[in-house]
Scaffold this active site. Structure first.
Site, short mmCIF file in Angstrom:
data_model
loop_
_atom_site.label_atom_id
_atom_site.label_comp_id
_atom_site.label_asym_id
_atom_site.label_seq_id
_atom_site.Cartn_x
_atom_site.Cartn_y
_atom_site.Cartn_z
N ALA A 59 96.23 43.90 99.22
CA ALA A 59 97.37 43.78 100.15
C ALA A 59 98.48 44.79 99.90
O ALA A 59 99.66 44.46 99.99
CB ALA A 59 97.91 42.35 100.12
N HIS A 62 99.54 51.39 101.29
CA HIS A 62 99.57 52.59 100.43
C HIS A 62 100.29 53.75 101.12
O HIS A 62 100.23 53.89 102.34
CB HIS A 62 98.15 53.07 100.13
CG HIS A 62 97.33 52.10 99.34
ND1 HIS A 62 97.60 51.80 98.03
CD2 HIS A 62 96.21 51.40 99.66
CE1 HIS A 62 96.69 50.94 97.58
NE2 HIS A 62 95.85 50.68 98.55
N ARG A 328 84.35 46.09 98.32
CA ARG A 328 84.68 47.36 98.99
C ARG A 328 83.38 47.97 99.52
O ARG A 328 82.36 47.94 98.84
CB ARG A 328 85.32 48.34 98.00
CG ARG A 328 86.51 47.78 97.23
CD ARG A 328 86.81 48.73 96.07
NE ARG A 328 87.84 48.29 95.17
CZ ARG A 328 87.64 47.53 94.09
NH1 ARG A 328 86.43 47.04 93.82
NH2 ARG A 328 88.64 47.24 93.28
C1 LIG Z 1 89.34 44.20 96.06
C2 LIG Z 1 89.82 45.01 97.21
C3 LIG Z 1 91.13 45.48 97.22
C4 LIG Z 1 91.59 46.24 98.30
N1 LIG Z 1 92.91 46.58 98.35
C5 LIG Z 1 93.39 47.23 99.44
C6 LIG Z 1 94.77 47.52 99.53
O1 LIG Z 1 95.56 47.14 98.67
N2 LIG Z 1 95.19 48.22 100.62
C7 LIG Z 1 94.34 48.65 101.59
O2 LIG Z 1 94.79 49.32 102.51
N3 LIG Z 1 93.03 48.35 101.55
C8 LIG Z 1 92.54 47.64 100.50
N4 LIG Z 1 91.22 47.32 100.42
C9 LIG Z 1 90.32 47.80 101.47
C10 LIG Z 1 90.35 47.00 102.72
O3 LIG Z 1 90.39 45.62 102.45
C11 LIG Z 1 89.11 47.37 103.54
O4 LIG Z 1 89.05 48.77 103.66
C12 LIG Z 1 89.13 46.75 104.91
O5 LIG Z 1 89.35 45.37 104.83
C13 LIG Z 1 87.82 47.04 105.61
O6 LIG Z 1 87.88 46.45 106.87
P1 LIG Z 1 86.62 46.45 107.82
O7 LIG Z 1 87.08 45.92 109.12
O8 LIG Z 1 85.98 47.80 107.79
O9 LIG Z 1 85.57 45.49 107.11
P2 LIG Z 1 85.46 43.89 107.15
O10 LIG Z 1 86.74 43.24 106.97
O11 LIG Z 1 84.38 43.53 106.18
O12 LIG Z 1 84.97 43.60 108.63
C14 LIG Z 1 83.67 43.85 109.07
C15 LIG Z 1 83.25 42.69 109.94
O13 LIG Z 1 82.00 42.99 110.54
C16 LIG Z 1 81.29 41.78 110.68
N5 LIG Z 1 79.88 42.11 110.83
C17 LIG Z 1 79.05 42.66 109.91
N6 LIG Z 1 77.83 42.81 110.43
C18 LIG Z 1 77.88 42.35 111.71
C19 LIG Z 1 76.92 42.24 112.76
N7 LIG Z 1 75.65 42.65 112.59
N8 LIG Z 1 77.30 41.71 113.94
C20 LIG Z 1 78.58 41.29 114.13
N9 LIG Z 1 79.54 41.38 113.16
C21 LIG Z 1 79.18 41.90 111.97
C22 LIG Z 1 81.59 41.04 109.39
O14 LIG Z 1 81.38 39.65 109.53
C23 LIG Z 1 83.05 41.41 109.15
O15 LIG Z 1 83.94 40.42 109.63
C24 LIG Z 1 90.72 46.57 99.35
C25 LIG Z 1 89.40 46.10 99.35
C26 LIG Z 1 88.97 45.31 98.30
C27 LIG Z 1 87.59 44.76 98.31
#
Ligand SMILES: Cc1cc2nc3c(=O)[nH]c(=O)nc-3n(C[C@H](O)[C@H](O)[C@H](O)COP(=O)(O)OP(=O)(O)OC[C@H]3O[C@@H](n4cnc5c(N)ncnc54)[C@H](O)[C@@H]3O)c2cc1C
Length: 480
Positions: A59, A62, A328
């Site tokens: 959270a 950055h 991640r």
């Molecule tokens: C420990 C940790 C600390 C972090 N700290 C930070 C931070 O301090 N600041 C920052 O900016 N970022 C941070 N991040 C990174 C950030 O959390 C991620 O980059 C971001 O949440 C990624 O978002 P997303 O939408 O790509 O992925 P997700 O949130 O994983 O969303 C992808 C979605 O796709 C869905 N999905 C998958 N396959 C399918 C399918 N076949 N059909 C339909 N839906 C599907 C999943 O259910 C999911 O809800 C951190 C990450 C981690 C793990």
């Protein structure tokens, strides 16, 4: 407004379908909503938005001071930070500009600080400076012994990750995007539909027809590319980060985000306040094979406690509220993996590792530009309209909460009736969440919208009352 969580999908084709309602997919859907003539779907495998990696991070908003200069990630984090800070102020997403100190604990780390300062400047971040040990102690009196100096990064902030995704999804749905939950895109063929350049997509809720697809499936982006396009430009390796959340009584121990000198595996273990008034210790960085491995482990928590004891010894005497882990979406590349495949009418948005929350709005703008180039006049994305502003309920301690607002309680006594005493969540807030544009599908979803059951008792005292409200309003009020 259209939000569905069961039954067959509409048969009329969409112009664009975004797969994955994490912070990235929701931001993209919101950006597309400004193109009012487009028919857009946001489909999510889970029963809620923000239920994947986006619910379990550190959270931090950055600055991008430590990104690889010249990378796409560096650019999008820098732009995203600016965009999200402004959006948060307008929409009520809590942000606290606490700043960060990147602390050097030995001579080698101290020697690395000038290089990190140069990197920050290479990333156009000019507010960083190196401070000596005396200043570090003056600014963080509870720090453990041995700190030799620090890089002061005043622009780093803490933010509410849950409200961010929810704000994007809410604005997208209000702007006309169709949100389909419990809708997993399945293995199958991305085949052309005979009438009018559409493709058919197999989902767990039947066939979905769309002209273009944006793959924002987080950890599963590579699987979807492989399964539907038959090729992938990268492989996702989940990199687990475990975290410990300390009780609010620990909050006075720390004023800044305390960062370590980064390693090849990531930014390392930090201590940071949260906007909810807790203190975080973490995350670990463990490469796994299992994309569902979001459990915490005794070894992981022991590692954190050992590192935390060095950084802020008194923290380890405080009560632990909860622990969690997020994955991640790391790849073999050192940058985001965002690619357009115009012939396939497909855009992949992958490898959004540890900065996707910060960069989300800039990623969305970048992806919509790629889509505009790929689709040309077919989708005509040249002019974006306005979206109605959104105002989210405040979950942050730095801003007045409903139970503190006499004006609000005078208009509606439900804001004066506390249900969750640890987090001081009122009946009015729970009701509002349950009848909101994107209501929670579970008690966990309700916690991310209100903080109910998220405090030191973890629902031991308020659980039954919260459940009763959820069941009552969930059946009658929610749009599903
Ligand atoms: C420990 C940790 C600390 C972090 N700290 C930070 C931070 O301090 N600041 C920052 O900016 N970022 C941070 N991040 C990174 C950030 O959390 C991620 O980059 C971001 O949440 C990624 O978002 P997303 O939408 O790509 O992925 P997700 O949130 O994983 O969303 C992808 C979605 O796709 C869905 N999905 C998958 N396959 C399918 C399918 N076949 N059909 C339909 N839906 C599907 C999943 O259910 C999911 O809800 C951190 C990450 C981690 C793990």
């Amino acid at each position: 407004m259209t939000l569905t969580s069961k039954g067959p999908l509409p048969s009329e084709p969409y112009d664009v379908t975004v797969v994955g309602a994490g912070v990235v997919g929701s931001a993209i859907a919101r950006e597309l909503a400004a193109h009012h003539r487009l028919r857009v779907a946001l489909v999510e495998a889970s029963g809620d938005v923000g239920d994947g990696t986006s619910k379990a991070n550190t959270a931090i908003l950055h600055t991008g001071f430590d990104a690889v200069p010249g990378s796409l990630e560096a650019r999008l984090v820098r732009e995203g930070q600016r965009l999200l800070a402004a959006y948060a102020a307008d929409s009520g997403i809590p942000v606290e500009p606490v700043g960060a100190l990147l602390v050097a604990w030995d001579d080698e780390q101290l020697a690395a600080l000038p290089g990190l300062l140069d990197k920050a400047r290479g990333n156009a971040y000019t507010a960083a400076r190196i401070i000596d040990a005396d200043e570090v102690w003056a600014r963080e009196p509870h720090l453990g012994p041995g700190a030799l100096g620090a890089l002061d990064v005043p622009g780093e902030s803490i933010i509410c990750p849950w409200t961010t995704t929810l704000a994007y999804a809410t604005q997208a749905v209000r702007g006309g995007v169709h949100l389909h939950l419990n809708c997993r895109v399945k293995k199958g063929n991305w085949v052309e539909y005979p009438a009018g350049g559409c493709r058919e997509l197999a989902t767990s809720r039947g066939v979905l027809r769309t002209r273009y697809l944006i793959n924002a499936a987080g950890l599963h982006t590579d699987d979807l590319d492989q399964q539907l396009l038959g090729e992938g430009k990268f492989a996702v390796t989940p990199r687990r980060g475990q975290l410990i959340v300390f009780d609010k009584l620990a909050r006075d121990l720390v004023r800044h985000i305390l960062l370590p000198v980064p390693t090849a595996l990531g930014k390392g273990v930090l201590v940071a306040p949260t906007v909810y008034g807790n203190v975080l210790l973490g995350p670990t960085a463990e490469e796994l094979d299992d994309k569902t491995g979001t459990g915490t482990t005794a070894d992981g928590l022991d590692t954190l406690r050992a590192k935390g004891r060095r950084i802020l010894p008194a923290l380890l005497d405080e009560e632990v509220t909860t622990v969690y882990a997020g994955l991640r979406a790391a790849t073999e590349h050192d940058d985001y993996q965002i690619h357009a495949s115009p012939d396939e009418r497909w855009i992949t948005v992958g490898g959004i590792r540890s900065t996707g929350l910060t960069a989300s709005m800039a990623i969305a703008a970048y992806v919509v530009d790629l889509l505009a180039d790929a689709a040309g006049p077919e989708l005509d994305l040249t002019h974006a309209g306005d979206l109605d502003p959104v105002r989210m309920p405040n979950l942050g301690e730095a801003f007045p909460r409903p139970y503190q607002r006499a004006d609000l309680i005078a208009t509606d006594p439900a804001y004066g009736t506390i249900v969750c005493h640890c987090e001081r969540v009122t009946r009015g807030e729970i009701r509002d969440a349950l009848i909101s544009t994107v209501p929670p599908g579970s008690l966990d979803g309700l916690r991310r919208r209100t903080r109910a059951r998220g405090g030191r008792c973890q629902g031991f005292y308020c659980g039954a009352a919260v459940r009763e409200l959820f069941d009552g309003w969930g059946e009658s009020g929610a749009a599903r």
